[in-house]
Design an enzyme around this catalytic site. Structure first.
Site, PDB file in Angstrom:
ATOM      1  N   HIS A  17      37.408  39.098  43.868  1.00  0.00           N
ATOM      2  CA  HIS A  17      37.353  40.024  45.003  1.00  0.00           C
ATOM      3  C   HIS A  17      36.329  39.546  46.033  1.00  0.00           C
ATOM      4  O   HIS A  17      36.586  39.542  47.241  1.00  0.00           O
ATOM      5  CB  HIS A  17      36.933  41.424  44.550  1.00  0.00           C
ATOM      6  CG  HIS A  17      37.908  42.137  43.702  1.00  0.00           C
ATOM      7  ND1 HIS A  17      37.551  42.727  42.509  1.00  0.00           N
ATOM      8  CD2 HIS A  17      39.228  42.400  43.871  1.00  0.00           C
ATOM      9  CE1 HIS A  17      38.604  43.310  41.979  1.00  0.00           C
ATOM     10  NE2 HIS A  17      39.638  43.124  42.786  1.00  0.00           N
ATOM     11  N   LYS A  41      45.761  55.913  37.942  1.00  0.00           N
ATOM     12  CA  LYS A  41      44.997  55.261  36.880  1.00  0.00           C
ATOM     13  C   LYS A  41      43.681  55.995  36.663  1.00  0.00           C
ATOM     14  O   LYS A  41      43.054  56.463  37.599  1.00  0.00           O
ATOM     15  CB  LYS A  41      44.669  53.812  37.261  1.00  0.00           C
ATOM     16  CG  LYS A  41      45.856  52.905  37.403  1.00  0.00           C
ATOM     17  CD  LYS A  41      45.398  51.515  37.769  1.00  0.00           C
ATOM     18  CE  LYS A  41      46.565  50.575  37.985  1.00  0.00           C
ATOM     19  NZ  LYS A  41      46.114  49.258  38.457  1.00  0.00           N
ATOM     20  N   ARG A  96      47.002  36.334  43.403  1.00  0.00           N
ATOM     21  CA  ARG A  96      46.760  35.361  42.338  1.00  0.00           C
ATOM     22  C   ARG A  96      47.986  34.528  42.019  1.00  0.00           C
ATOM     23  O   ARG A  96      47.865  33.440  41.462  1.00  0.00           O
ATOM     24  CB  ARG A  96      46.279  36.082  41.088  1.00  0.00           C
ATOM     25  CG  ARG A  96      44.912  36.708  41.236  1.00  0.00           C
ATOM     26  CD  ARG A  96      44.481  37.372  39.956  1.00  0.00           C
ATOM     27  NE  ARG A  96      45.468  38.333  39.520  1.00  0.00           N
ATOM     28  CZ  ARG A  96      45.364  39.649  39.638  1.00  0.00           C
ATOM     29  NH1 ARG A  96      44.282  40.169  40.154  1.00  0.00           N
ATOM     30  NH2 ARG A  96      46.315  40.446  39.226  1.00  0.00           N
ATOM     31  N   SER A 133      40.763  42.810  37.425  1.00  0.00           N
ATOM     32  CA  SER A 133      39.901  43.916  36.986  1.00  0.00           C
ATOM     33  C   SER A 133      40.385  44.522  35.686  1.00  0.00           C
ATOM     34  O   SER A 133      39.588  44.860  34.813  1.00  0.00           O
ATOM     35  CB  SER A 133      39.835  44.999  38.067  1.00  0.00           C
ATOM     36  OG  SER A 133      39.148  44.535  39.190  1.00  0.00           O
TER      37      SER A 133
END
Length: 165
Positions: A17, A41, A96, A133
């Site tokens: 990040h 979440k 990613r 994460s």
């Protein structure tokens, strides 16, 4: 002045990040890191704690641009509205791999449809391409060492949150 927003849940903030924010700071006059809680979440760290950690670790990450990077906590609503509020003309997202591009593209197109807001997808630095994460939380939850994936203050906060929970 060109302003970009770097949104995310940052639960917890990782070196990946921070790399994206630092790279965005080299491209734009101002970068606003938007801490956007994900209501679907249950987070490890409270959103306000995530924002505080970002404020603590960003100066080291952005080098000579600390005055041009700030953190804001988003309290619900659409990302385009938060971007409008902070004056961002562009969203910067780190990706990613192909699955991230596949997930981010429809959101980028919808944001442009809703408001004209453009999105810049930055490929992850290969050093951090495998770091997410969710993986950091899982590794830490199972007793693994995450200290090379997050700044020291973040590692301490993750361990403390797990000890409390």
């Amino acid at each position: 002045m060109s302003t970009a927003a770097v949104p995310g849940s940052f639960d917890p903030v990782t070196h990946g990040h921070l790399d994206v924010v630092a790279r965005a700071a080299r491209l734009f006059d101002e970068v606003v890191v938007l801490v956007v809680p994900n209501p679907s979440k249950r987070g490890l760290l409270a959103p306000a704690r995530r924002a505080a950690l970002l404020e603590e670790v960003l100066p080291d990450a952005v080098g000579d641009a600390p005055g041009r990077v700030r953190v804001e906590l988003v309290d619900g609503g659409l990302l385009v509205d938060a971007c409008r509020r902070v004056g961002a003309a562009c969203v910067v997202k780190g990706v990613r791999g192909g699955s991230d591009v596949d997930a981010e593209t429809p959101m980028a197109l919808m944001n442009r449809h809703l408001s004209g807001l453009e999105t810049l997808l930055l490929p992850a630095d290969p050093r951090w391409q495998h770091v997410a994460s969710s993986l950091v939380r899982e590794i830490a939850r199972l007793g693994g060492d995450v200290d090379d994936m997050v700044p020291p203050a973040v590692g301490r906060a993750v361990r403390a949150a797990l000890a409390e929970g």
